[in-house]
Scaffold this motif. Structure first.
Motif, PDB file in Angstrom:
ATOM      1  N   LYS A 190     -42.804  27.666 -38.769  1.00 46.11           N
ATOM      2  CA  LYS A 190     -41.609  28.328 -39.303  1.00 46.11           C
ATOM      3  C   LYS A 190     -40.550  28.445 -38.210  1.00 46.11           C
ATOM      4  O   LYS A 190     -40.882  28.733 -37.053  1.00 46.11           O
ATOM      5  CB  LYS A 190     -41.965  29.731 -39.801  1.00 46.11           C
ATOM      6  N   PRO A 191     -39.278  28.262 -38.554  1.00 42.76           N
ATOM      7  CA  PRO A 191     -38.231  28.402 -37.533  1.00 42.76           C
ATOM      8  C   PRO A 191     -38.162  29.836 -37.021  1.00 42.76           C
ATOM      9  O   PRO A 191     -38.414  30.777 -37.776  1.00 42.76           O
ATOM     10  CB  PRO A 191     -36.946  28.026 -38.283  1.00 42.76           C
ATOM     11  N   VAL A 192     -37.844  29.977 -35.742  1.00 44.01           N
ATOM     12  CA  VAL A 192     -37.783  31.313 -35.155  1.00 44.01           C
ATOM     13  C   VAL A 192     -36.481  31.487 -34.379  1.00 44.01           C
ATOM     14  O   VAL A 192     -36.032  30.567 -33.695  1.00 44.01           O
ATOM     15  CB  VAL A 192     -39.036  31.595 -34.281  1.00 44.01           C
ATOM     16  N   VAL A 193     -35.888  32.656 -34.536  1.00 41.74           N
ATOM     17  CA  VAL A 193     -34.714  33.016 -33.730  1.00 41.74           C
ATOM     18  C   VAL A 193     -35.116  34.222 -32.888  1.00 41.74           C
ATOM     19  O   VAL A 193     -35.662  35.190 -33.403  1.00 41.74           O
ATOM     20  CB  VAL A 193     -33.468  33.293 -34.609  1.00 41.74           C
ATOM     21  N   ALA A 194     -34.871  34.120 -31.574  1.00 44.11           N
ATOM     22  CA  ALA A 194     -35.342  35.186 -30.681  1.00 44.11           C
ATOM     23  C   ALA A 194     -34.195  35.712 -29.823  1.00 44.11           C
ATOM     24  O   ALA A 194     -33.202  35.014 -29.578  1.00 44.11           O
ATOM     25  CB  ALA A 194     -36.457  34.657 -29.786  1.00 44.11           C
ATOM     26  N   ALA A 195     -34.379  36.956 -29.364  1.00 49.07           N
ATOM     27  CA  ALA A 195     -33.393  37.588 -28.484  1.00 49.07           C
ATOM     28  C   ALA A 195     -33.549  36.989 -27.082  1.00 49.07           C
ATOM     29  O   ALA A 195     -34.648  36.965 -26.513  1.00 49.07           O
ATOM     30  CB  ALA A 195     -33.605  39.090 -28.461  1.00 49.07           C
ATOM     31  N   LYS A 196     -32.410  36.515 -26.554  1.00 45.83           N
ATOM     32  CA  LYS A 196     -32.397  35.729 -25.318  1.00 45.83           C
ATOM     33  C   LYS A 196     -32.571  36.610 -24.087  1.00 45.83           C
ATOM     34  O   LYS A 196     -31.590  36.998 -23.442  1.00 45.83           O
ATOM     35  CB  LYS A 196     -31.051  34.996 -25.253  1.00 45.83           C
ATOM     36  N   ALA A 197     -33.811  36.940 -23.755  1.00 44.29           N
ATOM     37  CA  ALA A 197     -34.106  37.758 -22.563  1.00 44.29           C
ATOM     38  C   ALA A 197     -35.604  37.729 -22.328  1.00 44.29           C
ATOM     39  O   ALA A 197     -36.387  37.395 -23.233  1.00 44.29           O
ATOM     40  CB  ALA A 197     -33.656  39.201 -22.774  1.00 44.29           C
ATOM     41  N   GLY A 198     -36.014  38.068 -21.095  1.00 37.41           N
ATOM     42  CA  GLY A 198     -37.430  38.206 -20.770  1.00 37.41           C
ATOM     43  C   GLY A 198     -38.244  36.965 -21.076  1.00 37.41           C
ATOM     44  O   GLY A 198     -37.785  35.825 -20.903  1.00 37.41           O
ATOM     45  N   GLY A 199     -39.467  37.182 -21.562  1.00 40.08           N
ATOM     46  CA  GLY A 199     -40.384  36.076 -21.820  1.00 40.08           C
ATOM     47  C   GLY A 199     -39.913  35.151 -22.928  1.00 40.08           C
ATOM     48  O   GLY A 199     -40.271  33.965 -22.953  1.00 40.08           O
ATOM     49  N   ALA A 200     -39.091  35.656 -23.845  1.00 43.66           N
ATOM     50  CA  ALA A 200     -38.641  34.834 -24.978  1.00 43.66           C
ATOM     51  C   ALA A 200     -37.940  33.560 -24.505  1.00 43.66           C
ATOM     52  O   ALA A 200     -38.057  32.502 -25.137  1.00 43.66           O
ATOM     53  CB  ALA A 200     -37.724  35.659 -25.868  1.00 43.66           C
ATOM     54  N   PHE A 233     -34.258  29.072 -31.929  1.00 38.43           N
ATOM     55  CA  PHE A 233     -32.883  29.501 -31.672  1.00 38.43           C
ATOM     56  C   PHE A 233     -32.899  30.746 -30.799  1.00 38.43           C
ATOM     57  O   PHE A 233     -33.803  31.570 -30.912  1.00 38.43           O
ATOM     58  CB  PHE A 233     -32.169  29.825 -32.993  1.00 38.43           C
ATOM     59  N   LEU A 234     -31.889  30.877 -29.939  1.00 38.84           N
ATOM     60  CA  LEU A 234     -31.768  32.081 -29.107  1.00 38.84           C
ATOM     61  C   LEU A 234     -30.424  32.737 -29.384  1.00 38.84           C
ATOM     62  O   LEU A 234     -29.410  32.034 -29.555  1.00 38.84           O
ATOM     63  CB  LEU A 234     -31.857  31.708 -27.621  1.00 38.84           C
ATOM     64  N   VAL A 235     -30.421  34.054 -29.446  1.00 37.33           N
ATOM     65  CA  VAL A 235     -29.157  34.786 -29.620  1.00 37.33           C
ATOM     66  C   VAL A 235     -29.074  35.924 -28.603  1.00 37.33           C
ATOM     67  O   VAL A 235     -30.106  36.395 -28.113  1.00 37.33           O
ATOM     68  CB  VAL A 235     -29.015  35.385 -31.045  1.00 37.33           C
ATOM     69  N   THR A 236     -27.864  36.360 -28.312  1.00 36.21           N
ATOM     70  CA  THR A 236     -27.678  37.477 -27.373  1.00 36.21           C
ATOM     71  C   THR A 236     -28.342  38.730 -27.969  1.00 36.21           C
ATOM     72  O   THR A 236     -28.090  39.048 -29.140  1.00 36.21           O
ATOM     73  CB  THR A 236     -26.172  37.748 -27.173  1.00 36.21           C
ATOM     74  N   PRO A 237     -29.155  39.441 -27.181  1.00 33.25           N
ATOM     75  CA  PRO A 237     -29.785  40.656 -27.720  1.00 33.25           C
ATOM     76  C   PRO A 237     -28.732  41.666 -28.171  1.00 33.25           C
ATOM     77  O   PRO A 237     -27.688  41.814 -27.528  1.00 33.25           O
ATOM     78  CB  PRO A 237     -30.589  41.216 -26.530  1.00 33.25           C
TER      79      PRO A 237
END
Ligand code: UDP
Ligand code: GLC
Length: 381
Positions: free
Chosen positions: A302-312, A323-327
């Motif tokens: 499944k596609p995942v969008v994660a907050a762009k910080a730390g281990g992600a 996908f990454l987005v600004t937390p």
């Protein structure tokens, strides 16, 4: 090798679920000592992992505790430490899986002359911990641990920045059994029917309910998406965050999203639920130490969008396997949700890439080999 694992929690958070996979291959040569009773104990039993609740009284220190509060709790710890020292003598190694387990494990290691390993599941920064707790964790690890296993480079870097010794820490990611995430089409259809998700674009959020996990960011983003976009929030407040739960319900009501947001509470059928979604959102507002749910989404294809910080950031490369987005930015998150809704072909390719890469990179068999190898260096030293 006989291992005494220690964990402070009776509840199954990510660190505890990770421990199940690590302890399992050791069978009767392992014992998991818990400092609280609860559903985690039952999960260990279901997995045939020997478990014992060692503390009869809850330990009162929290992540934000002061030195005075910390010292007061030391008195409470004395009977527990005595018990752990006695147990440790039957094992070759003490493996502390949480911070309070580190405190008890360090003293037990000293008195039983057994080596100590600390599995660091946290980013030891002021964002997550009080100065006192940071100092205690780093000093105990530096002084007593033969090895610190960090769950990501982000956790490793924070440990070193907080004064941790560089030469005792190694990064080992969480491992997963890809088979667990292969689901049956008919189960998924049933689930979609039960939850009335058919014909909708479903964004899933899988995490305990806690302010820094950022469920409120997803709710705000949802309000900026077309009507057909709905969300399921899977997880419960594990550590007393009842105010936040109330705030979330209020936010949903204020935005008029009652028909588009479902709170499902804590569930054990995570792979099936993920498979019933169209997109998985990870929205932590503070850096996520690792983020199991990101990998679980990938393994389910499944596609995942994660907050762009730390281990992600170590798990997701934007446009390649997710996908990454600004937390903390609902507008950006909404934009990615809309892209996934509209660009189905490219999104499916990205999700497929993610599944292939994650199945290899986080294969539990390989991860467990890495851990066994690291531990064998210690016991043979
Ligand atoms: N999880 C679960 N049931 C739920 C919600 C979450 O079993 O209702 C699992 C989820 O699949 C993941 C873990 O809990 O494996 C949470 O780990 P993560 O690293 O994402 O976050 P943590 O809560 O440990 O910070
Ligand atoms: C902790 C962290 C989480 C991580 C998990 C397993 O609970 O908060 O980010 O995935 O441990 O290492």
């Amino acid at each position: 090798m006989r291992i005494l694992f220690l964990d402070q929690s009776g509840k199954p958070g990510g660190a505890e679920l990770c421990l199940i996979d690590i302890a399992k291959p050791y069978g009767d040569r392992a014992l998991v000592g818990l400092f609280a009773d609860g559903p985690f104990k039952d999960l260990l039993k279901q997995n045939h992992i020997p478990v014992e609740v060692l503390a009869t009284q809850a330990i009162q220190v929290r992540k934000e505790s002061s030195l005075v509060q910390g010292l007061k709790s030391l008195g409470q710890l004395a009977p527990l430490i005595t018990k752990v020292v006695k147990k440790a003598r039957e094992y070759d190694l003490i493996y502390a899986n949480t911070q309070k387990a580190l405190v008890v494990g360090a003293l037990a290691s000293f008195f039983s002359s057994r080596p100590l390993v600390y599995h660091l599941h946290d980013i030891l920064s002021k964002e997550h911990f009080s100065q006192t707790n940071l100092r205690i964790a780093v000093n105990l690890a530096n002084r007593f641990a033969s090895l610190v296993i960090a769950n990501s480079q982000a956790s490793q870097t924070a440990f070193v920045q907080a004064g941790g010794r560089r030469n005792i820490i190694e990064v080992v990611y969480n491992g997963f059994d890809p088979k667990t995430y292969q689901t049956d089409e008919s189960d998924i259809n049933k689930l979609q029917q039960q939850l009335e998700l058919e014909g909708k674009f479903v964004v899933g959020h899988f995490s305990r309910l806690a302010p820094w996990k950022g469920q409120h960011i997803l709710i705000d983003a949802l309000a900026k998406c077309p009507q057909e976009v709905t969300a399921i929030l899977v997880g419960d407040a594990l550590f007393g965050e009842q105010d936040y739960v109330q705030q979330l319900h209020q936010q949903v009501a204020e935005l008029g999203l009652e028909n588009r947001v479902k709170f499902l509470g804590f569930r054990s059928d995570i792979p099936q639920l993920i498979a019933a979604c169209d997109l998985i959102a990870h929205t932590s507002t503070s850096p996520e130490p690792f983020g199991r749910v990101i990998v679980e989404a990938m393994l389910c294809g499944k596609p995942v969008v994660a907050a762009k910080a730390g281990g992600a950031i170590e798990l997701v490369k934007h446009g390649l396997n997710g996908f990454l987005v600004t937390p903390g930015k609902p507008q950006e998150l909404a934009q990615v949700i809309i892209t996934c809704l509209q660009e189905t072909e490219i999104t499916a390719t990205i999700a497929n890439n993610a599944r292939i890469i994650a199945s290899e990179r986080f294969d539990i068999a390989i991860i467990n080999q890495q851990i066994t190898q690291l531990l064998s260096h210690i016991t043979s030293a």
